[in-house]
Design an enzyme around this catalytic site. Structure first.
Site, PDB file in Angstrom:
ATOM      1  N   CYS A   1       0.809  -1.309   0.094  1.00 23.86           N
ATOM      2  CA  CYS A   1       0.063   0.384  -0.038  1.00 23.86           C
ATOM      3  C   CYS A   1       1.121   1.118   0.094  1.00 23.86           C
ATOM      4  O   CYS A   1       1.498   1.775   0.876  1.00 23.86           O
ATOM      5  CB  CYS A   1      -0.883  -0.186   1.083  1.00 23.86           C
ATOM      6  SG  CYS A   1      -1.907   1.543   1.613  1.00 23.86           S
TER       7      CYS A   1
ATOM      8  N   CYS B   1      -0.572   4.106   1.835  1.00 25.86           N
ATOM      9  CA  CYS B   1      -0.384   3.674   3.706  1.00 25.86           C
ATOM     10  C   CYS B   1       1.014   3.855   3.924  1.00 25.86           C
ATOM     11  O   CYS B   1       1.808   5.099   5.775  1.00 25.86           O
ATOM     12  CB  CYS B   1      -0.714   2.645   3.819  1.00 25.86           C
ATOM     13  SG  CYS B   1      -2.087   2.353   3.484  1.00 25.86           S
ATOM     14  N   ASP B   2       2.074   3.819   3.347  1.00 23.45           N
ATOM     15  CA  ASP B   2       3.201   3.758   3.616  1.00 23.45           C
ATOM     16  C   ASP B   2       3.816   4.741   2.849  1.00 23.45           C
ATOM     17  O   ASP B   2       5.313   4.851   3.402  1.00 23.45           O
ATOM     18  CB  ASP B   2       3.998   2.085   3.542  1.00 23.45           C
ATOM     19  CG  ASP B   2       3.016   0.955   4.447  1.00 23.45           C
ATOM     20  OD1 ASP B   2       2.661   1.855   5.631  1.00 23.45           O
ATOM     21  OD2 ASP B   2       3.026  -0.168   3.624  1.00 23.45           O
TER      22      ASP B   2
END
Ligand code: NAP
Length: 309
Positions: free
Chosen positions: A134, A137-138
Protein backbone atom coordinates in the site's frame (compact mmCIF):
# COMPACT_ATOMS: atom_id res chain seq x y z
CA UNK A 1 -33.39 -10.50 14.13
CA UNK A 2 -33.86 -11.90 10.63
CA UNK A 3 -32.78 -9.24 8.11
CA UNK A 4 -34.16 -9.25 4.60
CA UNK A 5 -30.65 -8.81 3.20
CA UNK A 6 -27.10 -8.99 4.50
CA UNK A 7 -24.41 -7.24 2.47
CA UNK A 8 -20.85 -8.40 3.15
CA UNK A 9 -18.24 -5.70 2.57
CA UNK A 10 -18.52 -1.89 2.49
CA UNK A 11 -16.47 -1.06 -0.59
CA UNK A 12 -18.10 0.64 -3.61
CA UNK A 13 -20.06 -2.54 -4.53
CA UNK A 14 -21.33 -3.18 -1.00
CA UNK A 15 -22.29 0.42 -0.27
CA UNK A 16 -24.19 0.63 -3.57
CA UNK A 17 -25.95 -2.70 -2.93
CA UNK A 18 -26.96 -1.59 0.59
CA UNK A 19 -28.18 1.79 -0.73
CA UNK A 20 -30.34 0.22 -3.45
CA UNK A 21 -31.72 -2.43 -1.11
CA UNK A 22 -32.65 -0.05 1.71
CA UNK A 23 -34.27 2.31 -0.79
CA UNK A 24 -36.40 -0.61 -2.04
CA UNK A 25 -37.89 -0.82 1.47
CA UNK A 26 -36.21 -3.93 2.85
CA UNK A 27 -34.20 -4.32 6.07
CA UNK A 28 -30.45 -4.42 5.46
CA UNK A 29 -27.40 -5.32 7.54
CA UNK A 30 -24.07 -4.16 6.11
CA UNK A 31 -21.19 -6.14 7.59
CA UNK A 32 -17.80 -4.44 7.38
CA UNK A 33 -14.47 -5.54 8.71
CA UNK A 34 -12.54 -2.27 8.45
CA UNK A 35 -13.31 1.32 7.55
CA UNK A 36 -15.88 1.73 4.76
CA UNK A 37 -14.36 2.21 1.30
CA UNK A 38 -12.51 -1.00 0.62
CA UNK A 39 -9.62 -0.80 -1.82
CA UNK A 40 -10.23 2.85 -2.70
CA UNK A 41 -8.92 3.71 0.77
CA UNK A 42 -5.48 2.59 -0.40
CA UNK A 43 -5.72 4.36 -3.77
CA UNK A 44 -4.17 7.81 -3.97
CA UNK A 45 -6.06 9.40 -6.86
CA UNK A 46 -9.05 8.08 -8.80
CA UNK A 47 -9.03 9.60 -12.27
CA UNK A 48 -11.62 7.50 -14.08
CA UNK A 49 -14.75 7.65 -11.93
CA UNK A 50 -17.23 9.85 -13.83
CA UNK A 51 -18.24 13.09 -12.15
CA UNK A 52 -14.77 13.97 -10.87
CA UNK A 53 -12.98 15.43 -13.91
CA UNK A 54 -10.11 16.72 -11.79
CA UNK A 55 -9.77 13.29 -10.10
CA UNK A 56 -10.59 12.58 -6.47
CA UNK A 57 -8.56 11.10 -3.65
CA UNK A 58 -9.51 7.53 -2.72
CA UNK A 59 -10.35 8.37 0.90
CA UNK A 60 -12.48 11.36 -0.21
CA UNK A 61 -14.58 9.16 -2.49
CA UNK A 62 -14.89 6.57 0.30
CA UNK A 63 -16.17 9.32 2.62
CA UNK A 64 -18.71 10.47 0.03
CA UNK A 65 -19.96 6.90 -0.54
CA UNK A 66 -20.31 6.43 3.21
CA UNK A 67 -22.04 9.81 3.68
CA UNK A 68 -24.56 8.86 0.98
CA UNK A 69 -25.59 5.82 3.02
CA UNK A 70 -25.58 7.61 6.37
CA UNK A 71 -29.14 8.95 6.11
CA UNK A 72 -30.69 5.50 5.61
CA UNK A 73 -31.67 2.90 8.26
CA UNK A 74 -28.97 0.36 7.38
CA UNK A 75 -27.70 -1.73 10.34
CA UNK A 76 -23.91 -1.35 10.32
CA UNK A 77 -22.32 -4.49 11.76
CA UNK A 78 -18.60 -4.41 12.51
CA UNK A 79 -16.95 -7.81 12.08
CA UNK A 80 -15.38 -10.37 9.82
CA UNK A 81 -17.64 -13.02 8.30
CA UNK A 82 -16.04 -16.46 8.70
CA UNK A 83 -18.84 -18.64 7.32
CA UNK A 84 -22.18 -18.40 5.53
CA UNK A 85 -24.57 -21.32 6.10
CA UNK A 86 -28.06 -22.01 4.84
CA UNK A 87 -30.38 -22.47 7.78
CA UNK A 88 -33.92 -23.64 8.30
CA UNK A 89 -36.58 -21.85 6.30
CA UNK A 90 -33.99 -21.18 3.56
CA UNK A 91 -32.49 -18.21 5.35
CA UNK A 92 -28.73 -17.77 5.81
CA UNK A 93 -26.66 -17.51 8.95
CA UNK A 94 -23.51 -15.38 8.80
CA UNK A 95 -20.96 -16.37 11.42
CA UNK A 96 -18.61 -13.62 12.58
CA UNK A 97 -15.04 -14.04 13.83
CA UNK A 98 -16.05 -12.34 17.05
CA UNK A 99 -18.38 -15.28 17.86
CA UNK A 100 -21.59 -13.48 16.94
CA UNK A 101 -23.94 -14.37 14.11
CA UNK A 102 -26.68 -12.75 12.11
CA UNK A 103 -29.48 -14.08 9.93
CA UNK A 104 -30.75 -12.87 6.59
CA UNK A 105 -33.10 -14.06 3.88
CA UNK A 106 -30.50 -13.29 1.19
CA UNK A 107 -26.83 -12.37 1.03
CA UNK A 108 -24.94 -10.00 -1.28
CA UNK A 109 -21.24 -10.87 -1.25
CA UNK A 110 -19.08 -7.76 -1.81
CA UNK A 111 -15.97 -8.79 0.13
CA UNK A 112 -13.59 -7.84 -2.67
CA UNK A 113 -10.02 -8.98 -3.07
CA UNK A 114 -6.62 -8.30 -1.56
CA UNK A 115 -3.13 -7.99 -3.00
CA UNK A 116 -1.38 -11.22 -3.90
CA UNK A 117 2.03 -11.93 -2.36
CA UNK A 118 5.05 -12.26 -4.61
CA UNK A 119 6.44 -15.34 -2.88
CA UNK A 120 10.04 -14.10 -3.01
CA UNK A 121 12.53 -14.99 -0.25
CA UNK A 122 12.63 -12.15 2.27
CA UNK A 123 9.07 -10.99 1.54
CA UNK A 124 7.67 -12.27 4.84
CA UNK A 125 10.82 -11.45 6.84
CA UNK A 126 10.71 -7.77 5.86
CA UNK A 127 6.93 -7.34 5.81
CA UNK A 128 6.28 -3.98 7.50
CA UNK A 129 10.04 -3.31 7.55
CA UNK A 130 10.34 -2.38 3.88
CA UNK A 131 7.84 -4.70 2.17
CA UNK A 132 4.46 -3.04 1.58
CA UNK A 133 1.31 -3.55 -0.49
CA UNK A 134 0.00 0.00 0.00
CA UNK A 135 1.88 3.03 -1.30
CA UNK A 136 -0.72 5.45 0.05
CA UNK A 137 -0.35 3.98 3.56
CA UNK A 138 3.43 3.59 3.66
CA UNK A 139 4.90 5.79 0.92
CA UNK A 140 5.70 8.65 3.28
CA UNK A 141 8.15 6.48 5.24
CA UNK A 142 10.38 6.50 2.14
CA UNK A 143 10.39 10.22 1.44
CA UNK A 144 13.63 11.07 -0.37
CA UNK A 145 14.74 7.40 -0.52
CA UNK A 146 14.87 4.77 -3.29
CA UNK A 147 12.13 2.13 -3.63
CA UNK A 148 11.17 -0.75 -5.91
CA UNK A 149 7.66 -1.32 -7.29
CA UNK A 150 6.85 -4.79 -8.71
CA UNK A 151 4.15 -5.48 -11.33
CA UNK A 152 2.90 -4.27 -14.68
CA UNK A 153 -0.84 -3.75 -14.13
CA UNK A 154 -2.80 -0.60 -13.34
CA UNK A 155 -2.00 -0.86 -9.62
CA UNK A 156 1.77 -1.04 -10.14
CA UNK A 157 1.78 1.82 -12.67
CA UNK A 158 -0.48 4.08 -10.62
CA UNK A 159 1.39 3.49 -7.39
CA UNK A 160 4.80 3.90 -9.06
CA UNK A 161 3.58 7.33 -10.23
CA UNK A 162 2.30 8.19 -6.75
CA UNK A 163 5.58 7.16 -5.14
CA UNK A 164 7.66 9.03 -7.73
CA UNK A 165 6.24 12.28 -6.31
CA UNK A 166 7.50 11.39 -2.80
CA UNK A 167 10.65 9.31 -3.05
CA UNK A 168 14.01 9.95 -4.68
CA UNK A 169 13.79 7.15 -7.25
CA UNK A 170 11.43 4.32 -8.22
CA UNK A 171 12.66 1.13 -9.89
CA UNK A 172 9.66 -0.45 -11.63
CA UNK A 173 10.37 -4.18 -11.98
CA UNK A 174 8.10 -6.10 -14.34
CA UNK A 175 8.49 -9.65 -15.67
CA UNK A 176 7.59 -8.78 -19.28
CA UNK A 177 8.63 -5.94 -21.58
CA UNK A 178 4.99 -4.94 -22.23
CA UNK A 179 2.77 -3.53 -19.50
CA UNK A 180 -0.77 -4.67 -18.83
CA UNK A 181 -1.89 -1.35 -17.29
CA UNK A 182 -3.75 1.41 -19.20
CA UNK A 183 -1.83 3.38 -21.83
CA UNK A 184 -2.50 6.66 -20.01
CA UNK A 185 -0.49 5.37 -17.03
CA UNK A 186 2.18 3.73 -19.22
CA UNK A 187 2.84 7.07 -20.90
CA UNK A 188 3.11 8.90 -17.58
CA UNK A 189 5.46 6.25 -16.16
CA UNK A 190 7.72 6.46 -19.21
CA UNK A 191 7.81 10.26 -18.93
CA UNK A 192 8.60 10.36 -15.20
CA UNK A 193 12.23 11.36 -14.73
CA UNK A 194 12.78 9.39 -11.53
CA UNK A 195 11.17 6.07 -12.60
CA UNK A 196 13.58 3.51 -14.05
CA UNK A 197 11.94 0.64 -15.91
CA UNK A 198 13.50 -2.73 -15.13
CA UNK A 199 11.50 -4.92 -17.52
CA UNK A 200 11.81 -8.60 -18.48
CA UNK A 201 13.02 -9.12 -14.92
CA UNK A 202 11.91 -10.83 -11.72
CA UNK A 203 12.68 -10.36 -8.04
CA UNK A 204 14.83 -13.24 -6.76
CA UNK A 205 15.22 -12.03 -3.19
CA UNK A 206 14.64 -9.16 -0.79
CA UNK A 207 17.62 -8.65 1.50
CA UNK A 208 18.40 -6.61 4.58
CA UNK A 209 19.29 -6.74 8.23
CA UNK A 210 17.90 -5.99 11.65
CA UNK A 211 17.07 -2.38 10.66
CA UNK A 212 14.94 -3.50 7.70
CA UNK A 213 15.43 -4.32 4.04
CA UNK A 214 18.22 -2.64 2.12
CA UNK A 215 18.30 -4.25 -1.33
CA UNK A 216 16.43 -6.25 -3.94
CA UNK A 217 18.06 -8.92 -6.09
CA UNK A 218 16.63 -8.77 -9.60
CA UNK A 219 17.28 -11.24 -12.43
CA UNK A 220 16.87 -10.47 -16.15
CA UNK A 221 14.95 -13.45 -17.51
CA UNK A 222 16.53 -13.59 -20.98
CA UNK A 223 20.18 -12.91 -20.15
CA UNK A 224 20.16 -14.35 -16.65
CA UNK A 225 22.07 -11.27 -15.46
CA UNK A 226 21.58 -10.57 -11.77
CA UNK A 227 21.48 -7.02 -10.41
CA UNK A 228 21.35 -5.71 -6.86
CA UNK A 229 19.15 -2.65 -6.46
CA UNK A 230 19.80 -0.69 -3.27
CA UNK A 231 16.34 0.20 -1.91
CA UNK A 232 14.75 0.62 1.49
CA UNK A 233 11.23 -0.19 0.36
CA UNK A 234 9.48 -2.53 -2.05
CA UNK A 235 5.83 -2.14 -3.04
CA UNK A 236 4.30 -5.31 -4.47
CA UNK A 237 1.40 -5.14 -6.97
CA UNK A 238 1.23 -8.52 -8.69
CA UNK A 239 -2.52 -8.99 -8.85
CA UNK A 240 -5.42 -9.69 -6.56
CA UNK A 241 -6.81 -12.67 -4.64
CA UNK A 242 -10.53 -12.90 -3.85
CA UNK A 243 -11.83 -12.85 -0.29
CA UNK A 244 -14.29 -15.67 -0.87
CA UNK A 245 -13.01 -18.55 1.31
CA UNK A 246 -15.82 -18.22 3.87
CA UNK A 247 -18.58 -19.00 1.35
CA UNK A 248 -20.25 -22.43 1.19
CA UNK A 249 -18.62 -24.82 -1.28
CA UNK A 250 -21.84 -24.89 -3.33
CA UNK A 251 -21.04 -21.33 -4.49
CA UNK A 252 -19.20 -21.92 -7.78
CA UNK A 253 -15.83 -20.17 -8.14
CA UNK A 254 -13.27 -20.00 -10.94
CA UNK A 255 -9.79 -21.56 -10.67
CA UNK A 256 -8.48 -18.48 -8.81
CA UNK A 257 -11.38 -18.49 -6.33
CA UNK A 258 -13.37 -15.56 -7.80
CA UNK A 259 -17.15 -16.09 -7.50
CA UNK A 260 -18.99 -16.99 -10.70
CA UNK A 261 -22.25 -15.12 -11.33
CA UNK A 262 -24.70 -14.64 -14.16
CA UNK A 263 -25.48 -11.20 -15.62
CA UNK A 264 -27.86 -10.51 -12.70
CA UNK A 265 -25.05 -11.22 -10.15
CA UNK A 266 -26.79 -14.44 -9.01
CA UNK A 267 -24.42 -17.19 -7.87
CA UNK A 268 -24.98 -20.95 -8.11
CA UNK A 269 -26.77 -20.80 -4.71
CA UNK A 270 -30.24 -19.19 -4.86
CA UNK A 271 -30.32 -16.24 -2.46
CA UNK A 272 -26.57 -15.55 -2.62
CA UNK A 273 -25.51 -12.75 -4.97
CA UNK A 274 -22.01 -11.37 -5.59
CA UNK A 275 -20.77 -7.96 -6.76
CA UNK A 276 -17.49 -6.13 -7.28
CA UNK A 277 -13.95 -7.47 -7.23
CA UNK A 278 -14.85 -10.76 -5.52
CA UNK A 279 -16.64 -11.72 -8.75
CA UNK A 280 -15.05 -13.55 -11.68
CA UNK A 281 -14.84 -10.88 -14.43
CA UNK A 282 -12.39 -8.85 -16.48
CA UNK A 283 -13.14 -5.26 -15.59
CA UNK A 284 -12.19 -4.28 -12.01
CA UNK A 285 -13.02 -0.62 -11.58
CA UNK A 286 -14.85 1.52 -9.04
CA UNK A 287 -17.49 2.21 -11.69
CA UNK A 288 -18.00 -1.49 -12.50
CA UNK A 289 -18.17 -2.34 -8.76
CA UNK A 290 -20.90 0.30 -8.34
CA UNK A 291 -22.76 -1.15 -11.36
CA UNK A 292 -22.44 -4.70 -9.99
CA UNK A 293 -23.77 -3.55 -6.61
CA UNK A 294 -26.87 -1.95 -8.17
CA UNK A 295 -27.52 -5.02 -10.35
CA UNK A 296 -27.08 -7.45 -7.44
CA UNK A 297 -29.41 -5.40 -5.22
CA UNK A 298 -32.08 -5.35 -7.94
CA UNK A 299 -31.83 -9.13 -8.33
CA UNK A 300 -31.89 -9.58 -4.54
CA UNK A 301 -35.04 -7.41 -4.31
CA UNK A 302 -36.79 -9.66 -6.86
CA UNK A 303 -35.67 -12.72 -4.90
CA UNK A 304 -37.15 -11.22 -1.71
CA UNK A 305 -40.47 -10.47 -3.47
CA UNK A 306 -40.75 -14.19 -4.36
CA UNK A 307 -39.76 -15.11 -0.78
CA UNK A 308 -42.45 -12.88 0.69
CA UNK A 309 -45.16 -13.85 -1.88
P1 NAP B 1 -3.29 -7.14 -12.60
O1 NAP B 1 -3.94 -6.23 -13.57
O2 NAP B 1 -3.73 -8.56 -12.54
O3 NAP B 1 -1.72 -7.05 -12.86
C1 NAP B 1 -0.84 -7.85 -12.12
C2 NAP B 1 0.56 -7.63 -12.66
O4 NAP B 1 1.46 -8.37 -11.88
C3 NAP B 1 0.72 -8.07 -14.10
O5 NAP B 1 1.48 -7.12 -14.80
C4 NAP B 1 1.45 -9.40 -13.99
O6 NAP B 1 2.36 -9.64 -15.02
C5 NAP B 1 2.24 -9.21 -12.70
N1 NAP B 1 2.45 -10.46 -11.99
C6 NAP B 1 1.53 -11.39 -11.64
N2 NAP B 1 2.10 -12.39 -10.95
C7 NAP B 1 3.42 -12.10 -10.88
C8 NAP B 1 4.54 -12.74 -10.30
N3 NAP B 1 4.41 -13.91 -9.65
N4 NAP B 1 5.74 -12.17 -10.41
C9 NAP B 1 5.87 -10.98 -11.05
N5 NAP B 1 4.86 -10.31 -11.62
C10 NAP B 1 3.65 -10.87 -11.54
O7 NAP B 1 -3.43 -6.63 -11.08
P2 NAP B 1 -3.61 -5.13 -10.49
O8 NAP B 1 -2.72 -4.17 -11.18
O9 NAP B 1 -3.52 -5.30 -9.02
O10 NAP B 1 -5.09 -4.76 -10.85
C11 NAP B 1 -6.17 -5.61 -10.43
C12 NAP B 1 -7.44 -5.17 -11.16
O11 NAP B 1 -7.84 -3.89 -10.68
C13 NAP B 1 -7.23 -5.03 -12.67
O12 NAP B 1 -8.41 -5.43 -13.31
C14 NAP B 1 -6.99 -3.56 -12.85
O13 NAP B 1 -7.33 -3.07 -14.12
C15 NAP B 1 -7.87 -2.96 -11.77
N6 NAP B 1 -7.36 -1.66 -11.34
C16 NAP B 1 -7.76 -0.57 -12.02
C17 NAP B 1 -7.27 0.68 -11.71
C18 NAP B 1 -7.69 1.87 -12.51
O14 NAP B 1 -8.40 1.71 -13.50
N7 NAP B 1 -7.33 3.08 -12.17
C19 NAP B 1 -6.32 0.81 -10.68
C20 NAP B 1 -5.90 -0.32 -10.01
C21 NAP B 1 -6.42 -1.56 -10.36
P3 NAP B 1 1.87 -9.99 -16.54
O15 NAP B 1 1.38 -8.70 -17.09
O16 NAP B 1 3.09 -10.51 -17.16
O17 NAP B 1 0.79 -11.03 -16.35
Amino acid sequence: MLYDAAVIGAGPAGITAALYLVRSGVSVALVENGAPGGQILSTAEIENYPGFPKSIKGWELADLFDAHLAGYPVARVRGQVTAVRRTEGHAFTLELAEGEALEAKCVVVCSGAHHRRLGAPGENDFSGRGVSYCAVCDGNFYRGRDVVVVGGGNSALEEALYLSRIVNKVYLVHRRDAFRGAMVYQNKVRQAENIELVTGSVVDEIRGGSAGMDSVIVRHLESGNVRTIAAEGIFIYVGMEPLSGYLPEQVNRDAAGFVMTDAEMSTSVPGIFAAGDVRSKRCRQVSSAVGDGATAATAASSYLEQWNA
